[in-house]
Design an enzyme around this catalytic site. Structure first.
Site: not given
Ligand code: ADP
Ligand code: MG
Length: 399
Positions: A199, A380
């Site tokens: 996405k 992350g």
């Protein structure tokens, strides 16, 4: 280039107590560690300090215990795996500060190693409470941060400790920062970035930052569909964030202004259902996708053109697979481009850095990971670095 202190500056550590922040957030199954990559990453730092005669206290978090003790998240579970990797006996201490740690320091011989309890059992860890950092530091002489993967968090043991003890980057942290600096900080040009994955919304900041940094932005994966749709291409049933059309246009405009060439696929692999080797699988031009088809991979012609782009580049940074690589044959584009990048890296023509959970899995699947200049397993922290953010754990080492 690198304005942080490494272990080269640590001096004589004999008899000194070194707190070493590592990543022991290990995948486990039935109480046993299933992948010890993260222990291996910090083994050089731990052994260098121990061999120098330091008493080494390892600090790490495990899972999300939310500031309370939890028997199923105790770091006592990783002791066997740590001992196996280090080839040394390792003590476990069920505290991170206070008299029990003090006693441990008293009985540890120079070169001795102990793992302290899960730092996240104490609410002050995630709150970055300076009192907790002081209490932990009270039993030590120096702080070594070797956990880049936790450096995007300003926690007591990833950031706070660096303010209360002499602080150094461990060898794994040093290698990661050096590689990332080479890839985006001060890279040899031209620079290409591959950004793929599912996405656009999850990587908006990455895309926005990269268009100002790189010469070629290669967009693949589900997010390419959003860009294609924004340009008026009918992407059928493909995964696509139609509501982000305006955002995609803004990114394309920003790239244009910055002189960054954006590469979107012009042929694609489509299917009517998302399954392994489905019926109706075909390759077509992006303008020929039927209403009941979905785009699941970049096509072979586009991949060939992308490989040619990489040949003109000196540096590559890669996050996100080009297609739904877990399901064959939608791994083909990712595998082919990864192998091109690996070959160019082997020849010494390209510095290649990649990161991201699925990306690393895909590059392994392609047999290409070993040839990349650097593979970040930091998740992350790697993404935040790709967004151009300052990581608090790194910044605290740069005083
Ligand atoms: P990373 O973990 O390396 O940061 P992401 O999690 O962003 O990567 O993206 C990986 C996921 O994107 C994979 O699960 C993959 O199947 C999915 N993906 C890639 N291309 C497509 C596509 N065309 N349609 C649907 N999913 C896709
Ligand atoms: Mg992922």
């Amino acid at each position: 280039m690198t304005d942080f202190r490494t272990l080269d500056a640590v001096g004589d550590v004999h008899g000194k107590v070194a707190l070493v922040r590592v990543d022991l957030n290990l995948p486990m199954q039935d109480g046993a560690v299933t992948d010890d990559t993260r222990i291996k990453a910090s083994a050089p730092t731990i052994l260098e300090l121990a061999d120098g005669g330091a008493k080494v206290l390892l600090l790490a978090h495990f899972g999300r215990p939310k500031g309370a003790r939890s028997s199923v998240m105790s770091l006592s579970m990783v002791i066997d795996a740590v001992q196996d990797v280090l080839g040394r006996e390792v003590m476990f201490v069920p505290e991170i500060y206070g008299p029990v740690v003090e006693q441990t320091v008293g009985i540890l011989p120079p070169g001795g190693i102990a793992v302290l309890e899960n730092t996240r059992f104490w609410p002050g860890e995630e709150a970055n409470d300076p009192e907790l950092a002081k209490a932990i530091a009270a039993n030590a002489d120096l702080f070594v941060n070797d956990a880049f993967s936790a450096a995007h968090r300003a926690h007591a043991t990833t950031e706070g400790l660096a303010h209360v003890l002499p602080a150094f980057a461990g060898r794994a942290m040093e290698a990661e920062l050096t590689a990332l600096q080479k890839a985006l900080g001060n890279p040899e040009r031209p620079v290409a970035a591959v950004v793929g994955g599912a996405k656009v919304s999850s990587k908006l900041d990455v895309l926005t930052h990269l268009v100002g940094q790189v010469d070629h932005l290669i967009i693949g994966g589900g997010m390419a569909n959003t860009f294609l749709a924004a340009r008026g291409v009918d992407v059928g049933k493909s995964l696509c964030e139609h509501d982000l059309a305006a955002t995609a246009d803004q990114i394309l405009a920003a790239a244009d202004k910055a002189g960054c060439t954006v590469h979107l696929p012009y042929d694609v692999v489509v299917a009517k259902e998302f399954a392994a080797n489905p019926a109706g699988l075909r390759t077509c031009n992006v303008h020929e996708v039927a209403a009941d088809e979905m785009i699941l991979d970049v096509g072979p012609q586009a991949v060939e053109a992308l490989a040619d782009v990489l040949k003109t580049c000196r540096t590559l940074v890669w996050n996100g697979p080009l297609g739904a690589f877990e399901t064959p044959p939608f791994d083909a584009a990712t595998v082919a481009l990864a192998q091109s990048a690996a070959a160019l890296t082997r020849e010494g023509a390209l510095v290649s850095v990649a990161g991201g959970g699925d990306t690393v899995a895909a590059l392994n699947q392609a047999g290409a990971a070993g040839d990349f200049s650097y593979i970040s397993t930091a998740g992350g922290a790697f993404l935040e670095w790709m967004e151009g953010r300052e990581l608090p754990g790194v910044k605290a080492l740069q005083r």
